[in-house]
Design a protein around this motif. Structure first.
Motif, short mmCIF file in Angstrom:
data_model
loop_
_atom_site.label_atom_id
_atom_site.label_comp_id
_atom_site.label_asym_id
_atom_site.label_seq_id
_atom_site.Cartn_x
_atom_site.Cartn_y
_atom_site.Cartn_z
N GLY A 1 -70.53 -32.12 -59.45
CA GLY A 1 -69.40 -31.40 -58.79
C GLY A 1 -69.75 -29.87 -59.28
O GLY A 1 -68.48 -29.12 -59.01
N VAL A 2 -71.04 -29.59 -59.48
CA VAL A 2 -71.11 -27.81 -59.67
C VAL A 2 -72.44 -27.82 -59.07
O VAL A 2 -73.08 -28.57 -58.88
CB VAL A 2 -70.93 -27.34 -61.13
CG1 VAL A 2 -69.69 -28.00 -61.61
CG2 VAL A 2 -72.24 -28.09 -61.81
N PRO A 3 -72.69 -26.30 -58.65
CA PRO A 3 -74.02 -26.37 -58.08
C PRO A 3 -75.25 -26.23 -59.41
O PRO A 3 -74.48 -25.86 -60.52
CB PRO A 3 -74.15 -24.80 -57.76
CG PRO A 3 -72.52 -24.56 -57.46
CD PRO A 3 -71.83 -25.22 -58.36
N PRO A 4 -76.44 -26.39 -59.11
CA PRO A 4 -77.32 -26.25 -60.30
C PRO A 4 -77.49 -24.79 -60.91
O PRO A 4 -77.01 -23.87 -60.06
CB PRO A 4 -78.58 -26.81 -59.65
CG PRO A 4 -78.54 -26.55 -58.23
CD PRO A 4 -77.06 -26.59 -57.99
N TYR A 5 -77.99 -24.65 -62.01
CA TYR A 5 -78.21 -23.35 -62.59
C TYR A 5 -79.33 -22.88 -61.72
O TYR A 5 -80.57 -23.18 -61.55
CB TYR A 5 -78.51 -23.43 -63.89
CG TYR A 5 -78.60 -22.19 -64.58
CD1 TYR A 5 -77.30 -21.70 -65.27
CD2 TYR A 5 -79.70 -21.52 -65.12
CE1 TYR A 5 -77.28 -20.42 -66.08
CE2 TYR A 5 -79.48 -20.39 -65.75
CZ TYR A 5 -78.27 -20.02 -66.27
OH TYR A 5 -78.44 -18.62 -67.01
N PRO A 6 -79.11 -21.77 -61.16
CA PRO A 6 -79.78 -21.15 -59.86
C PRO A 6 -81.06 -20.22 -60.62
O PRO A 6 -81.23 -19.10 -60.25
CB PRO A 6 -78.86 -20.29 -59.01
CG PRO A 6 -77.82 -19.77 -59.76
CD PRO A 6 -77.66 -20.97 -61.17
N GLU A 7 -82.04 -20.83 -61.18
CA GLU A 7 -83.11 -20.18 -61.61
C GLU A 7 -84.23 -20.92 -61.31
O GLU A 7 -84.43 -22.18 -61.59
CB GLU A 7 -82.97 -19.87 -62.95
CG GLU A 7 -81.71 -18.91 -63.63
CD GLU A 7 -81.95 -17.67 -62.76
OE1 GLU A 7 -82.71 -17.13 -62.45
OE2 GLU A 7 -80.64 -17.03 -62.44
N PRO A 8 -85.43 -20.41 -60.88
CA PRO A 8 -86.57 -20.94 -60.93
C PRO A 8 -87.15 -21.91 -61.77
O PRO A 8 -87.72 -22.93 -61.48
CB PRO A 8 -87.86 -19.96 -60.32
CG PRO A 8 -86.89 -18.53 -59.92
CD PRO A 8 -85.62 -18.77 -60.79
N ARG A 9 -87.14 -21.61 -63.13
CA ARG A 9 -87.66 -22.49 -64.24
C ARG A 9 -86.79 -23.49 -64.21
O ARG A 9 -87.31 -24.70 -64.42
CB ARG A 9 -87.60 -21.66 -65.30
CG ARG A 9 -86.02 -21.29 -65.92
CD ARG A 9 -86.03 -20.55 -67.11
NE ARG A 9 -84.71 -20.32 -67.69
CZ ARG A 9 -83.84 -19.27 -67.30
NH1 ARG A 9 -84.19 -18.39 -66.37
NH2 ARG A 9 -82.89 -19.24 -67.86
N VAL A 10 -85.42 -23.72 -63.73
CA VAL A 10 -84.64 -24.80 -63.76
C VAL A 10 -84.90 -25.63 -62.63
O VAL A 10 -85.01 -27.01 -62.75
CB VAL A 10 -83.03 -24.38 -63.60
CG1 VAL A 10 -82.33 -25.78 -63.46
CG2 VAL A 10 -82.76 -23.65 -64.89
N TYR A 11 -85.24 -24.92 -61.46
CA TYR A 11 -85.70 -26.02 -60.21
C TYR A 11 -86.93 -26.57 -60.49
O TYR A 11 -87.33 -27.72 -60.09
CB TYR A 11 -85.47 -24.86 -59.18
CG TYR A 11 -84.52 -24.39 -58.49
CD1 TYR A 11 -83.13 -25.26 -58.56
CD2 TYR A 11 -84.34 -23.35 -57.90
CE1 TYR A 11 -82.03 -24.87 -58.12
CE2 TYR A 11 -83.18 -22.54 -57.54
CZ TYR A 11 -81.89 -23.62 -57.79
OH TYR A 11 -80.95 -23.10 -57.47
#
Length: 358
Positions: free
Chosen positions: A315-325
């Motif tokens: 229900g929310v976008p993912p945390y938008p940082e490369p290390r998280v992706y």
């Protein structure tokens, strides 16, 4: 103010309940290298968090807010995707209210600074050509399918209007006009993102309603409130540093988007994984929730968009940082048994690039 913040936190958690459970169908990304929390412990922490917020809402100030804050912080440590900007704002305000119980007027003033900082940085980050030429027309698309080129210049006004409204809240003489501007801003956001408009990101609907209520309580009912720093207490300087100063580091990629309140700017990074046909089939069997986010690609490959996957499951976008992706991609490779799956992450200009498997 305490009751509004507790209610707002409960409302936000209620809109995205799967975000707060252990097995929610989207990879959890811990802040530290920690094992996944067992289901019973996650449920206990969620219960303590909700219980603390409910107690603070109905029974007045006590240690329940501290229980709520600690429980939610622990949950965030075990999955950074829970560190949404509205969660960050509410936790900051609850911390201020809890630590400054003996000085309620100063607590209100610091909360006013937090609110102004959210408006200021959110506006500043929108002053860029990608917002003007890409995001702005998309936001208007439910009402104006095609936006004339000459009207795109109004996109520059949006960020300036929001940032100037924040600054105007600091001065008593301009506070009434600024408060009206804030209400107009949130009403426009609800119109654009709500059921009449794009009908997306429902978790920010209660956030915008809460912001209106907070602005009225802080600035409308207390017109003589001094939002500026008058004493050098550790709490004030900590809030000023974290919410007011550190977001400037986002422009040099030294501070994350969410704690910088860089929202709907067009410059946030996005992530996706390209899976082989066999890898996608294995992934569908193990994680059925990805079916809504898989897009057919060339030569039988499938593209898994992290934004779509997260919004459809938690229900929310993912945390938008490369290390998280990268962590999410590692989990996808593990679940799909596809070591050759390619991770694509966009840069600040929206160009996707392949990130090597680390």
């Amino acid at each position: 103010m305490r009751r509004i913040t507790c209610l707002a936190l409960l409302s936000g958690m209620g809109v995205c309940p799967k975000l707060w459970i252990a097995d929610h169908g989207f990879p959890a990304v811990p802040v530290l290298p920690l094992p996944q929390l067992p289901n019973w412990l996650t449920l206990l922490l969620v219960t303590l968090g909700i219980g603390g917020a409910c107690w603070g809402l109905f029974f007045g100030p006590n240690q329940s807010e501290l229980v709520c804050i600690c429980s939610v912080v622990i949950l965030i440590v075990f999955d950074i995707n829970r560190f949404q900007p509205w969660v960050f704002q509410y936790l900051t305000m609850l911390t201020v209210i809890t630590c400054a119980k003996k000085a309620p007027e100063r607590a209100l003033a610091i909360c006013g600074f937090v609110l102004s900082a959210v408006y200021f940085w959110s506006g500043i980050h929108k002053i860029n050509p990608i917002f003007v030429h890409v995001v702005f027309p998309k936001l208007l698309s439910p009402f104006f399918p095609t936006v004339p080129e000459s009207y795109l210049s109004f996109g520059w006004v949006v960020g300036c209007f929001e940032a100037l409204s924040a600054l105007a809240l600091f001065w008593r003489r301009s506070r009434t006009i600024a408060l009206a501007a804030v209400v107009i801003t949130h009403s426009a956001i609800l119109l654009v993102l709500g059921p009449i408009g794009l009908n997306t990101n429902a978790v920010v609907w209660p956030w915008n309603l809460a912001m209106i209520a907070m602005a009225i309580v802080i600035f409308g009912r207390n017109r003589q409130l001094n939002v500026r720093v008058t004493r050098g207490s550790w709490l004030e300087w900590a809030v000023i540093s974290i919410v007011g100063l550190l977001p400037v580091l986002n422009f040099v990629n030294r501070w994350d988007d969410y704690p910088s309140f860089a929202l709907y700017t067009g410059r946030s990074r996005q992530g996706a994984v390209v899976l082989s046909r066999d890898g996608a089939d294995r992934m569908k069997l193990r994680v059925p929730s990805i079916k809504v986010a898989l897009e057919p690609g060339l030569e039988g490959e499938s593209r898994l968009d992290f934004d779509v996957w997260a919004e459809k499951t938690i229900g929310v976008p993912p945390y938008p940082e490369p290390r998280v992706y990268q962590k999410i991609a590692d989990e996808v490779r593990l679940l799909s048994s596809d070591e050759n799956a390619l991770l694509f992450i966009s840069d600040r200009e929206g160009r996707f690039q392949i990130f090597p498997h680390h």
